[in-house]
Design an enzyme around this catalytic site. Sequence first.
Site: not given
Length: 514
Positions: A200, A275, A309, A408
């Site tokens: 996906k 992750e 990331c 973040e």
Amino acid sequence: MSESAPVLTDSVASANRQRALGHLAPYVSEPLGHFIEGQPTSGAGGEPFDVLDPSTGETLGQVLGGMAQDVDAAAAAAKRAFPEWSRTSGEKRRKILHSIADAIEQRADEIAVVESLDTGQPLRFMSKAALRGAENFRFFADRAPDAQDGLALPTSDHLNYTMRQPIGPVGVITPWNTPFMLSTWKIAPALAAGCTVVHKPAEWSPYSARLLVEIAHRAGLPAGVFNSVNGLGEGAGRALTEHPDIKAIGFVGESSTGSAIMSQGAATLKRVHFELGGKNPVVVFDDADLDRALDAVVFMIYSLNGQRCTSSSRLLVQDSIHDEFVDRVAERVERLRVGDPLDPQTEVGPLIHPRHLDKVMGYMQVARGEGARIRSGGARHDCSPKGYFVQPTLFTGAHAQMRIAREEIFGPVLTVIPFATEEDAIAKANDVEYGLAGYVWTGDAGRAHRVAQAIEAGMVWVNSENVRHLPTPFGGMKSSGIGRDGGDYSFDFYMETKNIAIGLGQHKIPKLGA
């Protein structure tokens, strides 16, 4: 304000944009569907949603929102294909995966311009991302013949040996920041291990994922081995994570989404590999090579539009060099070239989506409210009236308890925090919920090892930016993830380890009822 690269006016950028639109033409004439059992399909005909051009705010095309029926069809195709693919020899899988890598290299330019248009990532980085995707396939292709290998563990009475077997059909959910490369990073080892895949892609950047699945099948991958279902997380994503025939989920994305996926997969005891987010520190000591540290600091937060990331979004600078080093960072930030991502000279492009733009811009007000100084940037960039451009931003006067130092942001935004001693640096580096990556700059070899070992992160680079070596483990601690990618670490996720014990006929067997 940062320098501007003209948007939609530069002749090279305009030519690249027209090429990208030409490559997209087959996929935007009608809503993009799915790819199941070797064929494109509109499936159950879910509700279409728009895919936007981050540079202009205009609609590139529409994508069908996958429904549970579409995930069922893809999972069934993967389940049917699994027995034969799992029994396919490692040598044959290696050959097919190398053919996929060849095809990716042949179409690297097409992939790069499509992904640059689709994501807003500068072309200077996307050209390398396509080639990295080919490298991922080659790396795991060469490991396919040995993927099942284990250990001989003999005793005096038994011969024990281990082997690995593919776990079954797996789901892969990938993000929108560098979608092609990150998809190959997950899918290549799954295929090399003998698993079948239902992918996906991220809803905000679906087009390069369609290129990947089509390339793979044209290169010889059997039908049903690799399937792709587009859609939203709460629709297609949830149906995939809850599906009983999907034995594992590999996911790259936000920590909160990872938590939801873990909950959704719990009923089927689904293996998960995450992750997730990061608030990664780069620690600069006063004995470092400051010229090289400066290059790395700027690159690791402002490249890929800050949507990385492993970006070093917290700059911890020793107080003895703080002012001078921050002045140099600010000078570089002011000179970053912001503009059309399809201009090869552009260094920072637009953010991916208006929703993400709102999130990043919201932190400008947070910084002001917390008492930090916006040394550079802090506003929308004026290079495009409707694009999602943000000025590269530098926050100073911050401390470790501020939201801008803990959450973040995932944009071209750097928060500077001073520190006094080695112990202070370690404490501040670890004082967040995340633990994906860390970076240390020092000329003291002993300090380099002490600090790297003390930082709570799955990966630490010393006197370097993020330079990946594919056999090494990639992943995070704390809220930054579960599990590791890379080398045999990927096979540990996509394969089950089995022990077989052969009695040698000499050991005493207990008697009952004799």
